[in-house]
Design an enzyme around this catalytic site. Structure first.
Site, PDB file in Angstrom:
ATOM      1  CD  GLU A 140      -2.815   1.024   2.525  1.00  0.00           C
ATOM      2  OE1 GLU A 140      -3.587   1.958   2.733  1.00  0.00           O
ATOM      3  OE2 GLU A 140      -2.693   0.047   3.298  1.00  0.00           O
ATOM      4  CB  CYS A 173       0.903 -14.537 -16.319  1.00  0.00           C
ATOM      5  SG  CYS A 173       2.382 -15.101 -15.458  1.00  0.00           S
TER       6      CYS A 173
END
Length: 344
Positions: free
Chosen positions: A97, A123
């Site tokens: 964060e 991916c």
């Protein structure tokens, strides 16, 4: 999913400066190879990957993504103020964060009104990002948006090499789950998309399909261990089998959704895992492997960057021409798959 007003504007990509060959990695693992009597060249033979790229030490995913984003924005002819939406879709992120998108947004100088967030799906993230942006364009919520990804594989590869060197209990069988980590490379890519009502580039995102097969979500798992090292364990053989199975389901749904047949698609740009994977994928789907443009041998598996950077480089090299159709195919650990159709 179908789209009537979504255009692709421009790609941008950045290749890291350092080339690391499979032979280089095997040299680092020489003690392990000698103890287990593994033949030299095994890594390249198994994967089809001669080399991959690494960034300068300390390069952050947001820095890599911003490099590609800046190139895509310049190529589009738009200004930072024109971009209404930004998503960062890489596996790699600066920190937990805030969102990595906040750092890319600041670096590119995008407007305060630009909506930003991260999308994480292994991916497959970049293609998921394209779908999210396309939906917002189709709804008239966004005029122009950008998808970016910056993958930094250095820590994963370094940690994997160190773990293999330190583990005296390794056997030729137990080393297998770690080999997939040695195929990973770094890179960055970005794509600007927009509403054809604002600017028609002629490069249309027509639609696509997705399929999830999550009962196999244990075949490729990664994260940090107690020593804060990034490691990944992959059942490569079973992951290949189930990934192709999922892609086949996605391909059938794609054909039904778009109405395209395999002969009408001039070029395929796929997420690349290994040479054997590509061969088996195209055999299973009964597609012409000659139409598959690859960067795998020199870039390796770049996670979420793989499929879009392959398309970007293919367009740059004239592999996709005006009026031709292309399909982007992604398979993510989990397992899920997305295929998108583009009329260039």
């Amino acid at each position: 999913m179908k789209y009537s007003r979504v255009c692709l504007h421009s790609f941008g990509y950045e290749l890291p400066p350092h080339i690391v060959t499979s032979a280089d990695l095997e040299q680092q693992l020489a003690p392990v190879y000698e103890r287990l009597k593994l033949p030299e060249g095994r890594l390249e033979l198994m994967s089809g990957i001669r080399s991959r790229r690494f960034w300068e030490p300390g390069t952050k995913p947001s820095e890599a993504a911003a490099l590609a984003g800046r190139k895509a924005l310049t190529a589009s002819g738009l200004t930072p103020a024109d971009i209404d939406f930004l998503a960062v879709t890489s596996v790699s992120r600066d920190m937990m964060e805030p969102a990595t998108a906040s750092f890319v947004h600041r670096s590119l100088g995008l407007a305060e009104s630009c909506q930003i967030f991260d999308i994480s799906n292994a991916c497959l993230g970049f293609l998921n990002g394209m779908v999210v942006l396309a939906n917002m364009i189709e709804l008239g919520q966004v005029r122009y948006g950008m998808i970016v990804a910056g993958e930094t594989a250095e820590e994963l590869v370094r940690s994997t090499v160190q773990q293999l060197l330190a583990d005296e209990s390794l056997t030729r069988k137990t080393i297998k789950p770690a080999f997939a980590s040695l195929t990973i490379g770094s890179g960055a890519v970005a794509l600007v998309m927009g509403d054809r009502k604002a600017k028609d580039t002629g490069h249309r995102l027509v639609g696509g399909a997705c399929r999830a097969n999550t009962k196999h979500n244990d075949l490729c798992q990664g994260g940090q261990n107690s020593e804060q090292e990034t490691l990944m364990s992959t059942d490569a053989e079973l992951l290949l089998e189930k990934g192709i199975e999922t892609a086949a389901m996605c391909w059938q749904a794609f054909v039904q959704e778009t109405g395209w047949d395999k002969d009408s698609i001039r070029r395929f740009f796929c997420h690349q895992v290994g040479q054997a994977h590509s061969r088996q994928l195209f055999s299973k789907l009964e597609l012409d492997p000659a139409r598959n443009f690859e960067t795998l041998p020199v870039l390796g598996n770049i996670g979420s960057v793989s499929a879009p950077i392959t398309m970007a480089m293919g367009i740059e090299r004239g592999k996709l021409k005006s009026g031709q159709r292309a399909a982007l195919l992604g398979i993510g650990s989990g397992i899920n798959s997305v295929m998108l159709g583009v009329e260039w």
